[in-house]
Write a protein that holds these residues in place. Sequence first.
Motif, mmCIF file in Angstrom:
data_model
loop_
_atom_site.group_PDB
_atom_site.id
_atom_site.type_symbol
_atom_site.label_atom_id
_atom_site.label_comp_id
_atom_site.label_asym_id
_atom_site.label_seq_id
_atom_site.Cartn_x
_atom_site.Cartn_y
_atom_site.Cartn_z
ATOM 1 N N GLY A 1 -6.509 -0.848 -2.408
ATOM 2 C CA GLY A 1 -6.956 -1.790 -3.427
ATOM 3 C C GLY A 1 -5.856 -2.155 -4.400
ATOM 4 O O GLY A 1 -5.974 -3.138 -5.135
ATOM 5 N N GLY A 2 -4.756 -1.364 -4.396
ATOM 6 C CA GLY A 2 -3.683 -1.600 -5.362
ATOM 7 C C GLY A 2 -2.452 -2.270 -4.798
ATOM 8 O O GLY A 2 -1.493 -2.536 -5.540
ATOM 9 N N TRP A 3 -2.453 -2.574 -3.477
ATOM 10 C CA TRP A 3 -1.262 -3.161 -2.865
ATOM 11 C C TRP A 3 -0.805 -4.466 -3.525
ATOM 12 O O TRP A 3 0.407 -4.781 -3.506
ATOM 13 N N PRO A 4 -1.723 -5.294 -4.122
ATOM 14 C CA PRO A 4 -1.228 -6.544 -4.722
ATOM 15 C C PRO A 4 -0.273 -6.340 -5.901
ATOM 16 O O PRO A 4 0.469 -7.269 -6.242
ATOM 17 N N ALA B 1 10.104 5.162 -0.336
ATOM 18 C CA ALA B 1 8.727 5.640 -0.251
ATOM 19 C C ALA B 1 8.541 6.557 0.955
ATOM 20 O O ALA B 1 7.932 7.631 0.859
ATOM 21 N N PHE B 2 9.054 6.126 2.094
ATOM 22 C CA PHE B 2 8.913 6.934 3.309
ATOM 23 C C PHE B 2 9.619 8.276 3.148
ATOM 24 O O PHE B 2 9.082 9.329 3.515
ATOM 25 N N VAL C 1 3.608 6.202 -5.392
ATOM 26 C CA VAL C 1 3.549 6.398 -6.840
ATOM 27 C C VAL C 1 2.368 7.285 -7.212
ATOM 28 O O VAL C 1 2.501 8.231 -8.010
ATOM 29 N N LEU C 2 1.208 7.008 -6.616
ATOM 30 C CA LEU C 2 0.018 7.807 -6.921
ATOM 31 C C LEU C 2 0.192 9.260 -6.507
ATOM 32 O O LEU C 2 -0.196 10.178 -7.236
ATOM 33 N N LYS C 3 0.779 9.470 -5.344
ATOM 34 C CA LYS C 3 0.953 10.841 -4.853
ATOM 35 C C LYS C 3 1.928 11.614 -5.741
ATOM 36 O O LYS C 3 1.723 12.802 -6.024
ATOM 37 N N LYS C 4 2.983 10.962 -6.202
ATOM 38 C CA LYS C 4 3.945 11.618 -7.084
ATOM 39 C C LYS C 4 3.335 11.919 -8.451
ATOM 40 O O LYS C 4 3.597 12.965 -9.046
ATOM 41 N N LEU C 5 2.513 10.992 -8.952
ATOM 42 C CA LEU C 5 1.935 11.170 -10.285
ATOM 43 C C LEU C 5 0.798 12.184 -10.303
ATOM 44 O O LEU C 5 0.626 12.933 -11.269
ATOM 45 N N THR C 6 0.006 12.208 -9.229
ATOM 46 C CA THR C 6 -1.189 13.055 -9.224
ATOM 47 C C THR C 6 -0.968 14.401 -8.565
ATOM 48 O O THR C 6 -1.823 15.283 -8.663
ATOM 49 N N ASP C 7 0.151 14.534 -7.845
ATOM 50 C CA ASP C 7 0.504 15.788 -7.178
ATOM 51 C C ASP C 7 -0.626 16.215 -6.241
ATOM 52 O O ASP C 7 -0.950 15.507 -5.304
ATOM 53 N N GLN C 8 -1.280 17.356 -6.512
ATOM 54 C CA GLN C 8 -2.299 17.885 -5.601
ATOM 55 C C GLN C 8 -3.734 17.639 -6.077
ATOM 56 O O GLN C 8 -4.661 18.265 -5.568
ATOM 57 N N MET D 1 0.830 -1.204 0.000
ATOM 58 C CA MET D 1 0.000 0.000 0.000
ATOM 59 C C MET D 1 0.861 1.250 0.000
ATOM 60 O O MET D 1 0.574 2.228 -0.713
ATOM 61 N N ALA D 2 1.936 1.250 0.784
ATOM 62 C CA ALA D 2 2.813 2.415 0.865
ATOM 63 C C ALA D 2 3.468 2.717 -0.479
ATOM 64 O O ALA D 2 3.584 3.883 -0.883
ATOM 65 N N LEU D 3 3.887 1.672 -1.187
ATOM 66 C CA LEU D 3 4.520 1.883 -2.491
ATOM 67 C C LEU D 3 3.517 2.437 -3.504
ATOM 68 O O LEU D 3 3.837 3.360 -4.262
ATOM 69 N N VAL D 4 2.313 1.877 -3.518
ATOM 70 C CA VAL D 4 1.286 2.360 -4.450
ATOM 71 C C VAL D 4 0.909 3.798 -4.113
ATOM 72 O O VAL D 4 0.762 4.647 -4.998
ATOM 73 N N PHE D 5 0.752 4.076 -2.832
ATOM 74 C CA PHE D 5 0.421 5.440 -2.405
ATOM 75 C C PHE D 5 1.495 6.427 -2.852
ATOM 76 O O PHE D 5 1.187 7.530 -3.343
#
Length: 234
Positions: free
Chosen positions: A57-60, A97-98, A37-44, A31-35
């Motif tokens: 839902g994307g951790w797998p 990620a952290f 990536v999503l945060k970097k790609l989507t910004d704000q 979950m942390a890795l997906v989060f």
Amino acid sequence: MNADLFANSLSVIDQNWKVILAILAFVIWGMALVFTVLKKLTDQYFTDMELITLAMGGWPVPALLFSVVILLFRAFVPNPIFVIIAAMLLLVPAGFAFHAVWKDVSFKSIFILLLFFVFVFIRIGFVANITLPSYFDSAEHFRIINYFLKIQSPSKFMWPTTSYYHVGYHVIVAAFVSITRANIGQAMLLFGQIVLAAIPFPLYFLVHRAVNSRVAAFLAVMLAAFGWFMPPRS
């Protein structure tokens, strides 16, 4: 929650706490890795709570990639080196990620994790005093996981089933068992409950985007967790 289910959950935790913690760590790692990536790609564009629930839902995705690599290395690398490789593949991405985004995460988002732990606590009570999931195909799931664990050479690999048949799940559980030395049946039971506890959370993202209401989004999560039929013994 009735008293019997509460007692069953405590009993399962008492008997399997090491495996439960390991599975939770694995899920939260993905979950942390997906989060990240999503945060970097989507910004704000999205809130942290939206991204965390979507990541649940994307951790797998990272878990499956990690598991494939681990099973490949396990086939031809000595055990001490295998343990070092597994630790590096887990710790290095988690560290990046952290460092990358977690210092900016809203503390309100921690509520999502706490709610997830509550769902896990409730669900694991359903597997008290059970050896394998109570489905007609549990033996087949066991066989496929065991097949991945016994692969000695990638060149001798054969597809273990005539169809897809949740092979991603089997690969993830096999990799987990190879690292933790957990019992296959035990891992199947507990992994199933923890996965079911995580499934409702992406609905928060969808509903919050649609109506811009946290109350409605959390109501959707609660309905998915307790109102929809999701078999507890998966």
